[in-house]
Design a protein around this motif. Structure first.
Motif, PDB file in Angstrom:
ATOM      1  N   ASN A   1     -43.644   9.777 -52.836  1.00 24.10           N
ATOM      2  CA  ASN A   1     -42.339   9.956 -52.938  1.00 24.10           C
ATOM      3  C   ASN A   1     -41.608  11.026 -52.357  1.00 24.10           C
ATOM      4  OD1 ASN A   1     -40.101  10.527 -54.104  1.00 24.10           O
ATOM      5  ND2 ASN A   1     -40.515   9.491 -56.061  1.00 24.10           N
TER       6      ASN A   1
ATOM      7  N   SER B   1     -38.937  12.393 -52.150  1.00 21.67           N
ATOM      8  CA  SER B   1     -37.764  13.260 -52.734  1.00 21.67           C
ATOM      9  C   SER B   1     -38.185  14.030 -53.595  1.00 21.67           C
ATOM     10  CB  SER B   1     -36.799  12.173 -53.245  1.00 21.67           C
ATOM     11  OG  SER B   1     -37.749  11.371 -54.363  1.00 21.67           O
ATOM     12  N   SER B   2     -39.808  13.888 -54.041  1.00 25.18           N
ATOM     13  CA  SER B   2     -39.889  14.922 -55.063  1.00 25.18           C
ATOM     14  C   SER B   2     -40.592  16.083 -54.202  1.00 25.18           C
ATOM     15  CB  SER B   2     -41.226  14.459 -55.950  1.00 25.18           C
ATOM     16  OG  SER B   2     -41.672  15.208 -56.545  1.00 25.18           O
TER      17      SER B   2
ATOM     18  N   SER C   1     -42.453  10.366 -60.769  1.00 19.15           N
ATOM     19  CA  SER C   1     -42.379  11.594 -60.189  1.00 19.15           C
ATOM     20  C   SER C   1     -41.145  12.341 -60.904  1.00 19.15           C
ATOM     21  CB  SER C   1     -42.037  11.489 -58.677  1.00 19.15           C
ATOM     22  OG  SER C   1     -40.624  10.891 -58.638  1.00 19.15           O
TER      23      SER C   1
HETATM   24  C1  LIG Z   1     -38.819   9.592 -56.361  1.00 22.46           C
HETATM   25  O1  LIG Z   1     -38.310  10.833 -56.840  1.00 22.46           O
HETATM   26  C2  LIG Z   1     -36.922  10.817 -57.081  1.00 22.46           C
HETATM   27  C3  LIG Z   1     -36.756  12.167 -57.573  1.00 22.46           C
HETATM   28  O2  LIG Z   1     -37.708  12.857 -58.280  1.00 22.46           O
HETATM   29  C4  LIG Z   1     -36.753   9.783 -58.299  1.00 22.46           C
HETATM   30  O3  LIG Z   1     -35.412   9.844 -58.516  1.00 22.46           O
HETATM   31  C5  LIG Z   1     -37.251   8.591 -57.872  1.00 22.46           C
HETATM   32  O4  LIG Z   1     -37.138   7.677 -59.017  1.00 22.46           O
HETATM   33  C6  LIG Z   1     -38.621   8.435 -57.557  1.00 22.46           C
HETATM   34  N1  LIG Z   1     -39.128   7.152 -57.061  1.00 22.46           N
HETATM   35  C7  LIG Z   1     -40.270   6.624 -57.419  1.00 22.46           C
HETATM   36  C8  LIG Z   1     -40.814   5.314 -56.812  1.00 22.46           C
HETATM   37  O5  LIG Z   1     -40.980   7.242 -58.143  1.00 22.46           O
END
Ligand SMILES: *[C@@H]1O[C@H](CO)[C@@H](O)[C@H](O)[C@H]1NC(C)=O
Ligand SMILES: *[C@@H]1O[C@H](CO)[C@@H](O)[C@H](O)[C@H]1NC(C)=O
Ligand SMILES: *[C@@H]1O[C@H](CO)[C@@H](O)[C@H](O)[C@H]1NC(C)=O
Ligand SMILES: *[C@@H]1O[C@H](CO)[C@@H](O)[C@H](O)[C@H]1NC(C)=O
Ligand SMILES: [Cu+2]
Length: 673
Positions: free
Chosen positions: A185, A187-188, A218
């Protein structure tokens, strides 16, 4: 479900890592033109211009250093002989400056000694033991730049390094092996919670895939201030800081010499140990004599074995000092939070793989600590009519460094007290190394036993592991020679009937350790000892030998079998205490070349095989501080700090309480502005 699944992959790349350095190997660190003009003390670290000069000398020795086929992994001052350093006085000429360089050239490990004044390489040992030098910063950068396209058909957004493995057999030695953590991920910002994957860089290519595993969510992994927007049900605590109306009382002279209260010591940053304290001496408050306590003290190795025998996990047993270095992983300290106001910061200067100086800014801080404690007190209740209430505030001096070795953060403190005590504390925080699981609740497990650790978040297991920090403590009570190690045993005596109304009591018996094997110690509460380092030629007025004792604190022992591959390399943790005869070459508890070493150059080997006489000699104390870590939910996503310490405390070193004469604090001296 598909996007909740990912693959555990182990990939072996066609490229050897050395080639990777060449391809991607540009450090993201700032290259600086930073120089303390010249060294002032025999132990001062290599200055910027000295690092450059070593590089020039090396290029003349092996053209590989010019072309980039030879790579510098470590460069540090090759400290002069102890006798010379001890004799040296301010104003004397410095002993010749030499550098010790660990390098790789043509796939071979080199241990080079470079003389800066003559401009010569005075020795070049090739593969002195099995094992490779510490990783360069570029190793880490290169591994983090492995392209996602290299791992086809798998959903991977970002890759980040996760550490290296040890030695598990012949095949592993083909080339250096790096673990890489694959992050699902992007975005984390929390790299360590989402992943579950490793792959290897080696030759030849192969892909190992042990099937789909759930990707932990995440969510809940954010930890940065300003990004967390949940309400915290904790009443606000007003801002606070220690006031020093007249400023701090310590001085740092010539860059690395610290003077405070009755203490003097030399402090320097180090690529491998992070921070080295040298020539610590304490002034006798009665005579004014500066007396030697410790010639050199530092964290020699930091060993972290994980307790999961599964493929992809069994080899996770890290040697953070000898494989990564505690220096380059020490990011700048955070003012007001890592270190209080009035802290003084010291920069590290290390060598890049090409031999350029790299600045590690604000790596060490020095500060005085007043934590509201007393250093001694007494009030008199047995003398009516008197009003005796004496109390002295306790102020100490702390030297601190904090490294982030991948997921974990370790803060190292050397704390000096005016009563002569030195306290060494290691505090761990940061993130756990975790593993995915199909379970989101412990009830899903049913009758099955938990996996390799407790469930600490949905689909996340915190794998059980240990942390061991082994300290090299070259204690020199008053002088390098004539020191002995005394085991002060508390022995229970049983009284014969009729002799006393008591049936048992404790009696103190002293045993002077003759050889190194007499000083291999496993701590036990039911067989208690005090551990004294004494100078029998230096006696108090009452005839007691001047000494210091090692006071262990909370601790944990390694329970792994001695024939387990990680424990062969980590054999220096088989005892908590060792004492060896001083040998300039015995600095690193796991051996000079730690990376993929085979455990043939460890403290255990030196002590067992050499078993030297240690009575009335120059001796070195080794102490291992450990934690067993069974993770829990509070450790997610960043764990609250846990800490443990040990102390070096004077015993009959002073004639009486050395801080009887310190002055109390008075209101008038502490006006609130
Ligand atoms: C990835 O991280 C973002 C922000 O923390 C979150 O909104 C999103 O659901 C995550 N995606 C997965 C596939 O875990
Ligand atoms: C912060 O709050 C906003 C609005 O309530 C929400 O959309 C966002 O996801 C929250 N961020 C985090 C990190 O929880
Ligand atoms: C201390 O040790 C040194 C070197 O072994 C020796 O020469 C000296 O005589 C010793 N000092 C005393 C007081 O015994
Ligand atoms: C000192 O250590 C080095 C390196 O381990 C070793 O070769 C040497 O034999 C040791 N010397 C003594 C006297 O133990
Ligand atoms: Cu831990």
């Amino acid at each position: 479900m598909a996007d909740l699944l990912f693959h555990r992959i182990a990939l072996t790349l066609l490229l050897s890592l050395l080639f990777l350095f060449a391809t991607f190997g540009s450090s993201s660190r700032t290259r600086i033109k930073y120089s303390l003009e010249k060294p002032h003390h025999p132990l001062d670290p290599l200055m910027s211009h000295e690092i450059k000069r070593v590089r020039t000398i090396l290029s003349g020795h092996d053209p590989g250093f010019e072309s980039g086929s030879a790579i510098i992994h470590a460069m540090a001052l090759d400290e002069p002989e102890k006798q010379r350093v001890v004799r040296w006085k301010k104003g004397d000429r410095l002993p010749p400056r030499r550098a010790e360089v660990l390098a790789m050239s043509n796939g071979e490990s080199h241990v080079l000694t470079v003389d800066l004044s003559s401009g010569r390489v005075v020795s070049d040992l090739v593969n002195p033991t099995f094992g490779y030098p510490i990783l360069t910063m570029n190793d880490i950068v290169a591994a983090s730049q492995v392209r996602p396209t290299m791992i086809q058909n798998h959903i991977i957004n970002k890759i980040n390094i996760n550490k290296i493995n040890g030695f598990f057999g012949e095949t592993d030695t083909i080339c250096k092996i790096l673990y890489i953590l694959i992050l699902k991920n992007k975005s984390s910002k929390n790299l360590f919670w989402v992943p579950n994957s490793v792959f290897f860089c080696s030759v030849p290519t192969w892909i190992f895939d042990n099937g789909p595993v759930p990707v932990p969510k995440s969510t809940g992994t954010e930890y940065r201030h300003g990004f967390l927007n949940e309400t915290v049900h904790i009443d606000r605590v007003n801002p606070m800081s220690m006031e020093q109306p007249d400023g701090p009382s310590f001085k740092v002279e010539d860059g690395y010499l610290v003077k405070w209260a009755n203490w003097n010591f030399h402090i320097k940053p180090d690529q491998r140990a992070g921070m080295i304290i040298s020539q610590a001496s304490v002034r006798d408050s009665k005579t004014g004599e500066a007396r030697s306590v410790m010639y050199k003290g530092f964290a020699s190795e930091l060993y972290v074995p994980y307790m999961d025998p599964e493929e992809g996990w069994y080899s996770k047993a890290f040697m953070d000092a000898g494989e990564f270095g505690l220096g380059p992983t020490s990011m700048p300290l955070v003012p007001l939070n890592d270190c209080p106001r009035n802290a003084y910061y010291i920069d590290g200067i290390f060598a890049s793989p090409k031999g350029d100086p790299i600045l590690q800014p604000n790596m060490i801080c020095l500060f005085e600590r007043y934590a509201g404690d007393t250093s001694w007190r007494h009030s008199e209740i047995l003398l009516p009519g008197t009003n005796i209430r004496e109390s002295r505030a306790k102020v100490t001096l702390v030297a601190r460094m904090a490294c982030s070795v991948g997921n974990y953060d370790y803060t190292f403190d050397w704390e000096f007290q005016m009563d002569g005590l030195i306290r060494v504390t290691v505090a761990a925080s940061g993130m756990l190394m975790v593993k995915g699981t199909p379970y989101t609740n412990v009830q899903d497990l049913g009758e099955k036993e938990a996996d390799s650790g407790p469930l600490i978040s949905e689909n996340v297991i915190g794998v059980v592991h240990d942390h061991f920090i082994t300290f090299h403590l070259d204690i020199d009570i008053d002088e390098p020679a004539n020191n002995s190690f005394v085991k002060v045993h508390l022995e229970k005596q049983r009284l014969p009937p009729g002799e006393s109304r008591r049936k048992s009591y404790l009696k103190v018996k002293k045993y002077v350790a003759k050889t190194e094997k007499d000083a291999q110690i496993k701590l036990s509460m039911y067989d208690p000892y005090e551990f004294h380092l004494v100078n029998p030629t230096r006696r108090s007025r009452l005839g007691n030998p001047a000494g210091y004792k090692l006071v262990p604190g909370a601790n944990a022992a390694s329970l792994l079998d001695h024939d387990d591959p990680p424990q062969i390399r980590g054999a220096f943790t088989n005892n908590q205490i060792w004492v060896t005869r001083y040998n300039r070459s015995e600095q690193w508890a796991g051996g000079l070349l730690m990376y993929q070493s085979r455990g043939e150059d460890t403290l255990q080997v030196w002590s067992d095989r050499r078993d030297r006489s240690i009575e009335n000699e120059d001796i070195v104390l080794w102490y291992t501080l450990g934690f067993h870590h069974v993770p829990c939910q509070e450790d997610f996503p960043v764990m609250p700090t846990i800490a443990a310490s040990f102390e070096l405390k004077p015993v009959n070193f002073f004639e009486s309480n050395p801080i009887l004469g310190i002055t109390p604090f008075f209101e008038k001296d502490l006006q609130v502005c």
